[in-house]
Motif scaffolding. Structure first.
Motif, PDB file in Angstrom:
ATOM      1  N   ARG A  88      10.147  25.400  11.110  1.00  0.00           N
ATOM      2  CA  ARG A  88       9.815  24.172  11.829  1.00  0.00           C
ATOM      3  C   ARG A  88      10.182  22.929  11.005  1.00  0.00           C
ATOM      4  O   ARG A  88      10.648  21.940  11.560  1.00  0.00           O
ATOM      5  N   TYR A  89       9.927  23.003   9.706  1.00  0.00           N
ATOM      6  CA  TYR A  89      10.287  21.898   8.815  1.00  0.00           C
ATOM      7  C   TYR A  89      10.877  22.487   7.539  1.00  0.00           C
ATOM      8  O   TYR A  89      10.428  23.533   7.057  1.00  0.00           O
ATOM      9  N   VAL A  90      11.860  21.790   6.979  1.00  0.00           N
ATOM     10  CA  VAL A  90      12.416  22.165   5.681  1.00  0.00           C
ATOM     11  C   VAL A  90      12.403  20.939   4.783  1.00  0.00           C
ATOM     12  O   VAL A  90      12.471  19.799   5.250  1.00  0.00           O
ATOM     13  N   GLY A  91      12.264  21.180   3.476  1.00  0.00           N
ATOM     14  CA  GLY A  91      12.150  20.087   2.521  1.00  0.00           C
ATOM     15  C   GLY A  91      13.452  19.824   1.787  1.00  0.00           C
ATOM     16  O   GLY A  91      14.225  20.744   1.507  1.00  0.00           O
ATOM     17  N   ILE A  92      13.689  18.553   1.475  1.00  0.00           N
ATOM     18  CA  ILE A  92      14.869  18.121   0.727  1.00  0.00           C
ATOM     19  C   ILE A  92      14.470  17.863  -0.719  1.00  0.00           C
ATOM     20  O   ILE A  92      13.452  17.217  -0.983  1.00  0.00           O
ATOM     21  N   ASN A  93      15.255  18.387  -1.651  1.00  0.00           N
ATOM     22  CA  ASN A  93      14.987  18.211  -3.079  1.00  0.00           C
ATOM     23  C   ASN A  93      16.227  17.674  -3.783  1.00  0.00           C
ATOM     24  O   ASN A  93      17.360  17.967  -3.380  1.00  0.00           O
ATOM     25  N   ALA A  94      16.014  16.931  -4.853  1.00  0.00           N
ATOM     26  CA  ALA A  94      17.136  16.450  -5.654  1.00  0.00           C
ATOM     27  C   ALA A  94      17.962  17.618  -6.166  1.00  0.00           C
ATOM     28  O   ALA A  94      19.185  17.531  -6.304  1.00  0.00           O
ATOM     29  N   ILE A 287      11.443  15.824 -16.184  1.00  0.00           N
ATOM     30  CA  ILE A 287      11.332  16.561 -14.933  1.00  0.00           C
ATOM     31  C   ILE A 287      12.704  16.733 -14.297  1.00  0.00           C
ATOM     32  O   ILE A 287      12.965  17.684 -13.572  1.00  0.00           O
ATOM     33  N   GLY A 288      13.583  15.803 -14.568  1.00  0.00           N
ATOM     34  CA  GLY A 288      14.934  15.835 -14.023  1.00  0.00           C
ATOM     35  C   GLY A 288      15.692  14.622 -14.510  1.00  0.00           C
ATOM     36  O   GLY A 288      15.205  13.851 -15.341  1.00  0.00           O
ATOM     37  N   PHE A 289      16.909  14.478 -13.986  1.00  0.00           N
ATOM     38  CA  PHE A 289      17.742  13.316 -14.336  1.00  0.00           C
ATOM     39  C   PHE A 289      18.668  13.055 -13.159  1.00  0.00           C
ATOM     40  O   PHE A 289      19.873  13.193 -13.230  1.00  0.00           O
ATOM     41  N   ILE A 290      18.034  12.641 -12.051  1.00  0.00           N
ATOM     42  CA  ILE A 290      18.700  12.517 -10.771  1.00  0.00           C
ATOM     43  C   ILE A 290      19.878  11.541 -10.808  1.00  0.00           C
ATOM     44  O   ILE A 290      20.826  11.684 -10.039  1.00  0.00           O
ATOM     45  N   SER A 291      19.853  10.584 -11.711  1.00  0.00           N
ATOM     46  CA  SER A 291      20.942   9.603 -11.770  1.00  0.00           C
ATOM     47  C   SER A 291      22.282  10.242 -12.098  1.00  0.00           C
ATOM     48  O   SER A 291      23.335   9.665 -11.804  1.00  0.00           O
ATOM     49  N   GLY A 292      22.266  11.449 -12.665  1.00  0.00           N
ATOM     50  CA  GLY A 292      23.521  12.096 -13.023  1.00  0.00           C
ATOM     51  C   GLY A 292      23.945  13.235 -12.135  1.00  0.00           C
ATOM     52  O   GLY A 292      25.061  13.752 -12.265  1.00  0.00           O
ATOM     53  N   TYR A 293      23.089  13.656 -11.220  1.00  0.00           N
ATOM     54  CA  TYR A 293      23.372  14.872 -10.457  1.00  0.00           C
ATOM     55  C   TYR A 293      24.654  14.790  -9.627  1.00  0.00           C
ATOM     56  O   TYR A 293      25.299  15.804  -9.382  1.00  0.00           O
ATOM     57  N   GLN A 294      25.004  13.595  -9.173  1.00  0.00           N
ATOM     58  CA  GLN A 294      26.187  13.470  -8.326  1.00  0.00           C
ATOM     59  C   GLN A 294      27.481  13.300  -9.127  1.00  0.00           C
ATOM     60  O   GLN A 294      28.551  13.193  -8.545  1.00  0.00           O
ATOM     61  N   SER A 295      27.379  13.302 -10.449  1.00  0.00           N
ATOM     62  CA  SER A 295      28.566  13.217 -11.296  1.00  0.00           C
ATOM     63  C   SER A 295      29.123  14.612 -11.560  1.00  0.00           C
ATOM     64  O   SER A 295      28.457  15.623 -11.323  1.00  0.00           O
TER      65      SER A 295
END
Length: 393
Positions: A88-94, A287-295
């Motif tokens: 019914r619902y799915v979650g989005i994560n970095a 916890i993470g480093f989302i600023s770099g994930y798209q590189s």
């Protein structure tokens, strides 16, 4: 005529002996729950389609649209210990981007299913699984392959919940990360100062609340005045909109002795600032480093050469947190959070895209847009997508 029947007619076997031998020789198989399997109907009397849609990573790339394709495949059949879930619902994560880029397990090669968490109804199950669940039960789960209209999961991974509420998705990864990291690595003490970066996001909202529950003074960073107001409702003592205020200057001026704990998920220059802002014996939780994930590398550069000296000068520490390494704490953590939610003491803010230019996130097609929305920093709380599975296939 079967050999067993011939022996029965010849008087070589009694009827009860023949029945017993037939049962022993019958092939063992998993079932779709007997309450509806004969009619291929689910518990709400709607047909289970023969096919469904799901998202599949067909190549490794940090570009989610490039890596993942929407495919039509047969609806899977649950194994003996499995449940078939209508999501019914799915979650989005970095981390969805890291997974599609192949950064978590280098041995995994495309094609593979994507998505980590979902909530929905049990519409089919294997024989062993029927000892704990039945058709119509509502469950939440954390398991690869959630970005699908129907998902097969192990009954061992299913979490019974009262109803299919999107707020529950916020707890599975985002909430558990904050709850376990702060308890196991943060070592929070009453009166300490805790800095939470991306505080109005999916996991940041929980870090703020759990730090306040521990009796700490909480500073949260965010990117808009709307988020500042939201953080105030969570009890955040100081909300800093870094687009309106100089974050480094504000921390130096208002917290000259530094902060005791940093809950950090952005990386790059924000990580450098976090190191510089630590108090004596401070703890920086990565916890993470989302600023770099798209590189291409998945990272943004940091001033690593100065870190040893800065930590030594303050007897400070940097501690990494990856949820999969703390699964022994997961069930107790989830139970505690569900109790807090039920009692009304925990806010689980979800963002379904109401403020997105494309409108609410509905259906698997909108997962792409939801991922981009989150990476643009527009979300307020946990990003969720609602699935509509009533279409005819």
């Amino acid at each position: 005529m079967s050999r067993l029947l011939l022996r029965l007619l010849a008087g070589q076997l009694t009827r009860s002996e023949a029945q017993l031998q037939w049962l022993r020789s019958a092939p063992r198989r998993s079932i779709i729950d007997l309450s509806y399997s004969a009619h291929l109907m689910d518990f709400q009397r709607s047909s289970i389609p023969s096919s469904m849609r799901k998202l599949v990573a067909t190549k490794l790339s940090q570009n989610f649209r490039e890596a993942v394709s929407l495919q039509t495949v047969p609806v899977p059949t649950p194994g003996d210990g499995d449940l078939l879930i209508r999501n019914r619902y799915v979650g989005i994560n970095a981390s969805d981007i890291n997974y599609s880029a192949g950064r978590y397990d280098r041995s995994v090669t495309p094609p593979f299913d994507v998505g980590f968490e979902g909530v929905g109804e049990v519409v089919g199950l294997g024989l062993s699984a029927s000892s704990r669940f039945t058709v119509g039960d509502t469950v939440a789960y954390m398991s690869p392959g959630a970005f699908a209209e129907y998902t097969v999961i192990s009954a061992k991974n299913a979490i019974p919940v009262p109803s299919a509420r999107p707020e529950l998705l916020a707890l599975l990864v985002s909430g558990a990360t904050a709850h376990i990291a702060l308890r196991q690595l943060g070592e929070l003490k009453r009166g300490e100062t805790v800095l939470v970066t991306a505080a109005a996001g999916g996991t940041g909202q929980f870090a703020v609340q759990f730090a306040k529950m521990a009796g700490c003074h909480v500073v949260g960073t965010c990117s808009s005045q709307e988020k500042v107001e939201f953080l105030k409702t969570l009890g955040c003592d100081r909300s800093i909109n870094y687009k309106m205020e100089d974050l480094a200057a504000t921390l130096r001026r208002e917290y000259p002795r530094g902060v005791d704990v940093v809950y950090e998920s952005i990386g790059g220059s924000v990580f450098d600032l976090a190191v510089n802002s630590l108090a004596t014996r401070g703890r920086l939780l990565v916890i993470g480093f989302i600023s770099g994930y798209q590189s291409a590398s998945g990272l943004q550069p940091v001033r690593g050469s100065t870190i040893p000296a800065k930590l030594l000068q303050k007897s400070a520490s940097i501690r990494g947190f990856f949820l999969n390494h703390f699964l022994s704490d997961y069930n107790n953590s989830l139970r505690s959070m569900l109790e807090l939610l039920t009692a009304g003491w925990l806010v689980c803010k979800v963002d379904s895209g109401e403020r997105d230019v494309g409108g609410c996130f509905m259906g698997l097609d909108s997962v792409y847009r939801a991922v981009e929305y989150m990476y643009a920093g527009h979300n307020l709380g946990k990003v969720v997508v609602e699935l509509q599975n009533n279409r005819k296939l």
